[in-house]
Structure formats: structure tokens, C-alpha cells
Design a protein around this motif. Structure first.
Motif, mmCIF file in Angstrom:
data_model
loop_
_atom_site.group_PDB
_atom_site.id
_atom_site.type_symbol
_atom_site.label_atom_id
_atom_site.label_comp_id
_atom_site.label_asym_id
_atom_site.label_seq_id
_atom_site.Cartn_x
_atom_site.Cartn_y
_atom_site.Cartn_z
ATOM 1 N N GLY A 209 0.787 -1.229 0.000
ATOM 2 C CA GLY A 209 0.000 0.000 0.000
ATOM 3 C C GLY A 209 0.815 1.272 0.000
ATOM 4 O O GLY A 209 0.245 2.367 0.067
ATOM 5 N N GLN A 210 2.120 1.186 -0.078
ATOM 6 C CA GLN A 210 2.968 2.378 -0.014
ATOM 7 C C GLN A 210 3.318 2.848 -1.421
ATOM 8 O O GLN A 210 3.650 2.040 -2.292
ATOM 9 C CB GLN A 210 4.244 2.063 0.775
ATOM 10 N N THR A 211 3.226 4.151 -1.622
ATOM 11 C CA THR A 211 3.606 4.702 -2.923
ATOM 12 C C THR A 211 5.120 4.701 -3.054
ATOM 13 O O THR A 211 5.842 4.831 -2.057
ATOM 14 C CB THR A 211 3.077 6.131 -3.098
ATOM 15 N N PRO A 212 5.631 4.541 -4.275
ATOM 16 C CA PRO A 212 7.085 4.507 -4.448
ATOM 17 C C PRO A 212 7.710 5.856 -4.137
ATOM 18 O O PRO A 212 7.071 6.905 -4.272
ATOM 19 C CB PRO A 212 7.243 4.142 -5.931
ATOM 20 N N PRO A 213 8.972 5.862 -3.707
ATOM 21 C CA PRO A 213 9.643 7.124 -3.385
ATOM 22 C C PRO A 213 9.854 7.970 -4.639
ATOM 23 O O PRO A 213 9.925 7.452 -5.751
ATOM 24 C CB PRO A 213 10.972 6.664 -2.788
ATOM 25 N N THR A 214 9.948 9.269 -4.431
ATOM 26 C CA THR A 214 10.154 10.191 -5.553
ATOM 27 C C THR A 214 11.638 10.429 -5.824
ATOM 28 O O THR A 214 11.974 11.076 -6.811
ATOM 29 C CB THR A 214 9.462 11.532 -5.271
ATOM 30 N N GLU A 215 12.494 9.932 -4.952
ATOM 31 C CA GLU A 215 13.937 10.014 -5.153
ATOM 32 C C GLU A 215 14.544 8.636 -4.915
ATOM 33 O O GLU A 215 14.040 7.839 -4.115
ATOM 34 C CB GLU A 215 14.577 11.031 -4.197
ATOM 35 N N THR A 216 15.626 8.361 -5.607
ATOM 36 C CA THR A 216 16.320 7.080 -5.445
ATOM 37 C C THR A 216 16.873 6.957 -4.034
ATOM 38 O O THR A 216 17.497 7.901 -3.507
ATOM 39 C CB THR A 216 17.452 6.957 -6.480
ATOM 40 N N GLN A 217 16.633 5.805 -3.412
ATOM 41 C CA GLN A 217 17.097 5.547 -2.045
ATOM 42 C C GLN A 217 18.056 4.363 -2.047
ATOM 43 O O GLN A 217 17.816 3.351 -2.717
ATOM 44 C CB GLN A 217 15.910 5.236 -1.128
ATOM 45 N N VAL A 218 19.150 4.489 -1.286
ATOM 46 C CA VAL A 218 20.149 3.438 -1.168
ATOM 47 C C VAL A 218 20.370 3.137 0.305
ATOM 48 O O VAL A 218 20.549 4.055 1.112
ATOM 49 C CB VAL A 218 21.488 3.840 -1.822
ATOM 50 N N ALA A 219 20.349 1.850 0.663
ATOM 51 C CA ALA A 219 20.623 1.431 2.039
ATOM 52 C C ALA A 219 21.610 0.272 2.015
ATOM 53 O O ALA A 219 21.546 -0.588 1.133
ATOM 54 C CB ALA A 219 19.338 1.016 2.745
ATOM 55 N N THR A 220 22.507 0.264 2.979
ATOM 56 C CA THR A 220 23.467 -0.832 3.117
ATOM 57 C C THR A 220 22.893 -1.862 4.078
ATOM 58 O O THR A 220 22.642 -1.564 5.247
ATOM 59 C CB THR A 220 24.820 -0.312 3.640
ATOM 60 N N LEU A 221 22.659 -3.073 3.576
ATOM 61 C CA LEU A 221 22.124 -4.153 4.408
ATOM 62 C C LEU A 221 23.235 -4.904 5.135
ATOM 63 O O LEU A 221 23.051 -5.363 6.264
ATOM 64 C CB LEU A 221 21.329 -5.125 3.543
ATOM 65 N N LYS A 222 24.386 -5.057 4.465
ATOM 66 C CA LYS A 222 25.578 -5.642 5.074
ATOM 67 C C LYS A 222 26.758 -4.764 4.709
ATOM 68 O O LYS A 222 26.893 -4.356 3.550
ATOM 69 C CB LYS A 222 25.834 -7.064 4.565
ATOM 70 N N LYS A 223 27.614 -4.476 5.678
ATOM 71 C CA LYS A 223 28.765 -3.608 5.449
ATOM 72 C C LYS A 223 30.019 -4.456 5.330
ATOM 73 O O LYS A 223 30.455 -5.094 6.281
ATOM 74 C CB LYS A 223 28.915 -2.618 6.605
ATOM 75 N N GLY A 224 30.600 -4.477 4.123
ATOM 76 C CA GLY A 224 31.784 -5.282 3.883
ATOM 77 C C GLY A 224 33.063 -4.612 4.358
ATOM 78 O O GLY A 224 33.100 -3.403 4.627
ATOM 79 N N ASP A 225 34.123 -5.405 4.420
ATOM 80 C CA ASP A 225 35.413 -4.923 4.923
ATOM 81 C C ASP A 225 36.450 -4.781 3.809
ATOM 82 O O ASP A 225 37.632 -4.617 4.070
ATOM 83 C CB ASP A 225 35.959 -5.879 5.991
ATOM 84 N N GLY A 226 36.003 -4.821 2.535
ATOM 85 C CA GLY A 226 36.934 -4.775 1.421
ATOM 86 C C GLY A 226 37.145 -3.373 0.895
ATOM 87 O O GLY A 226 36.670 -2.384 1.472
ATOM 88 N N PRO A 227 37.861 -3.254 -0.226
ATOM 89 C CA PRO A 227 38.139 -1.941 -0.813
ATOM 90 C C PRO A 227 36.877 -1.242 -1.304
ATOM 91 O O PRO A 227 35.850 -1.875 -1.553
ATOM 92 C CB PRO A 227 39.088 -2.267 -1.973
ATOM 93 N N VAL A 228 36.977 0.059 -1.440
ATOM 94 C CA VAL A 228 35.849 0.882 -1.866
ATOM 95 C C VAL A 228 35.706 0.822 -3.384
ATOM 96 O O VAL A 228 36.696 0.881 -4.118
ATOM 97 C CB VAL A 228 36.040 2.340 -1.405
ATOM 98 N N VAL A 229 34.479 0.717 -3.857
ATOM 99 C CA VAL A 229 34.193 0.757 -5.291
ATOM 100 C C VAL A 229 34.310 2.202 -5.763
ATOM 101 O O VAL A 229 33.560 3.074 -5.315
ATOM 102 C CB VAL A 229 32.788 0.214 -5.590
#
Length: 325
Positions: A209-229
Motif C-alpha cells: 500500500g505504499q507509494t514509491p519514493p520520488t527520489e532514489t534511495q540506497v541502504a546498506t544491508l551488510k557492510k563489507g570490509d573490502g576496498p571501496v568501489v
């Protein structure tokens, strides 16, 4: 989402070019087809494809700690008469044996067999080379029957008049998991929820029932320990994408055998790029992208992604600078 090259001597190879040349230049001659998943039988298949040792590879002397840039010495120039690929295990590691389908992390030094000059070096710093998927006919002669922690020396004739022979020193650093391994992070309220199945395949649930966001959203579900992309990097990853409108999956590496894929971050839609760049290897990322950051505006239908808000879960397994040659 949108190799086979012959070994060629270049004094300033990029790390990506080094990886392609290393695997393709020493490939061939192995037996059996590779499976995309590792198993005991897959490891045995790679054993049968491993290049034999010989006087030349045995005679290469390597000093320096494992995983660091080595000092290499051998009798120069190498006699290329009847020289085929030779491989010697200088140090046998105590880690897992490499199996067909594994994605292997390694460091490599390639030297001119006539002069001893270094043609290329990479992998000694994380994020220089993408993990390479190994099979009997792609890297099997190099990595077959090797264990993590091993240091290998190889020598072969190239058929190239400029550099008729080359020497390799390979450190087998590890086997990359095919799912994100980072530390779990707190979910973000209002975003889709994610549950993981056996092996790490995600299931995505759109908020009812939720309308989609009007801006792109990014969330980190798992935080890795490797180099940055970094911007424009090559990445190795798994992903699943669903439509916000109905929750249906439209694309997923997990549905294609669970085999990771790779591409450059600037070769995908803007929302996917935003989800990757600045993240660390080992991370799992959730992105909800607007049509503007996806496939544009337009009428929604069952086959076209135009007008759709899209949701992806992305497991980032490796990164390296994009190829320059």
C-alpha cells in the motif's frame, strides 16, 4: 544488466589486462568441463588440468613474504626449445583446494624470460584485480590442485619474437564467496524488506500500500570490509531486481545458476551506479530507483521497464580499476 587473447608482452599492463592475459595465455590443454559451483569432483577435475612441473619452473627462485611483491631470479635467457607450460608449487598453502567454478583472489608478477624485467605486477593491494572464475580451460593449468596460501612459479614459451618466454609468480590469496559477507546493518524504515534463502539468494518484499519514493534511495544491508568501489570500476556481483508495481522479479543472477557477473559501474543505469560507487567489497546494498534513474518514463507493461520504480538487492564481491588496454 548490461578470453581468449594470446599472451603478449606489454611493459605497462593494467591490472585488468594482466588478469586477462594471465588466464588466457596459460589456458588450454586441460580436460573436462567446468561446473559453476565448487565441489570435490570439480577440484579433482582441476587437478587433471594442472600444468606439470619442469626444470625451468623448478629453477625459479622467489624470495619475499607470501602476498607481497616478490624478488625473482632464474637463469636467463630461458631456453624456449620444446618449452611448454611448466608449473611448480614453491610453497603449498594450508587453505582450501581450488575447485572448478571458484572465484580466486590472487597476486601475480609476470617477467620477461629473456631479461628478467617485470612486465606487470598486480594483486598485492586489494582492489587491483577482480577475482577470476577458474575452470579446466580458463586458468586450470595455473590453479589446478592448488590450495589457498600457495605460491606458484610458471614458465612458458610465447611464440612471440619480442618476448619469447615469460615467467609467472602467483600467490593464491583466497576464494571469494558468492554472496556478501559483511556485517548486518539495521534496516531502513519504509524501504522494501529483504530475506535471504539458502546460499544467500534474496527475496524482496515491497511495502504494502505504499507509494514509491520520488527520489532514489540506497541502504546498506551488510557492510563489507573490502576496498571501496570507485567511479568507473569493474565490479563482481550478484543481484536481484524486482518491480515496485507488482513485486515480480525481472532479472537475477541467482536465477541464472547463482553465478556472479561483472561489469563497469558506468555501464549501467544511473540508479544501479549510485548503489555501487562508494560501497565496500563484501557489502549487500538495497536500492529503490526512480524511473528517471532506471529506464525512463513511459507506459508500464509486462515486458518494458519504462515508467517502473525498480528495487535491487546487490551483493558486491569484488572491484578493480576498469581496463585501460
Amino acid at each position: 544488466m548490461r578470453s581468449s587473447v594470446r599472451l603478449r608482452p606489454l611493459a605497462a599492463l593494467s591490472a585488468v589486462a594482466l588478469s586477462a592475459i594471465l588466464l588466457a595465455g596459460c589456458s588450454g590443454g586441460g580436460g573436462g568441463d567446468a561446473s559453476p559451483s565448487a565441489s570435490a569432483s570439480a577440484a579433482a577435475d582441476l587437478c587433471s588440468s594442472a600444468a606439470p612441473s619442469g626444470a625451468v619452473s623448478d629453477g625459479i627462485t622467489v624470495t619475499g613474504d607470501f602476498g607481497t611483491v616478490p624478488t625473482v631470479d632464474f637463469t636467463k635467457p630461458i631456453d624456449t626449445t620444446d618449452l611448454t607450460l611448466q608449473r611448480t608449487v614453491q610453497t603449498k598453502g594450508t587453505g582450501a583446494a581450488i575447485a572448478a567454478g571458484d572465484f580466486v583472489n590472487y597476486a601475480a608478477t609476470i617477467l620477461d624470460g629473456a631479461t628478467g624485467s617485470v612486465l606487470s605486477q598486480a594483486g598485492y593491494t586489494p582492489g587491483e584485480i577482480l577475482p577470476a572464475q577458474i575452470s579446466a580451460d580458463n586458468g586450470g593449468q595455473i590453479f589446478g590442485c592448488a590450495t589457498v596460501g600457495s605460491r606458484l612459479t610458471l614458465a612458458t614459451a610465447t611464440g612471440n619474437e619480442t618476448t619469447p618466454s615469460v615467467v609467472y609468480v602467483i600467490d593464491v590469496l583466497g576464494i571469494t564467496p558468492t554472496a556478501a559477507w559483511g556485517e548486518e546493518q539495521a534496516p531502513v524504515a519504509g524501504m522494501p524488506t529483504v530475506s535471504l534463502g539458502d546460499g544467500g539468494a534474496p527475496a524482496i518484499t515491497i511495502p504494502e500500500g505504499q507509494t514509491p519514493p520520488t527520489e532514489t534511495q540506497v541502504a546498506t544491508l551488510k557492510k563489507g570490509d573490502g576496498p571501496v568501489v570507485q567511479a568507473g570500476n569493474q565490479v563482481l556481483l550478484q543481484y536481484t531486481g524486482v518491480r515496485w508495481s507488482n513485486g515480480e522479479t525481472f532479472d537475477s543472477t541467482w536465477d541464472k545458476g547463482g553465478v556472479p557477473t561483472s561489469f563497469a559501474t558506468n555501464k549501467v543505469v544511473a540508479g544501479f551506479q549510485k548503489a555501487l560507487e562508494g560501497q565496500t567489497v563484501g557489502s549487500q546494498v538495497l536500492v529503490t530507483m526512480t524511473p528517471a534513474d532506471g529506464y525512463g518514463e513511459g507506459d508500464i507493461n509486462t515486458t518494458d521497464l519504462k515508467g517502473e520504480t525498480l528495487v535491487f538487492v546487490i551483493d558486491i564481491l569484488g572491484t578493480a580499476p576498469a581496463a585501460t588496454q
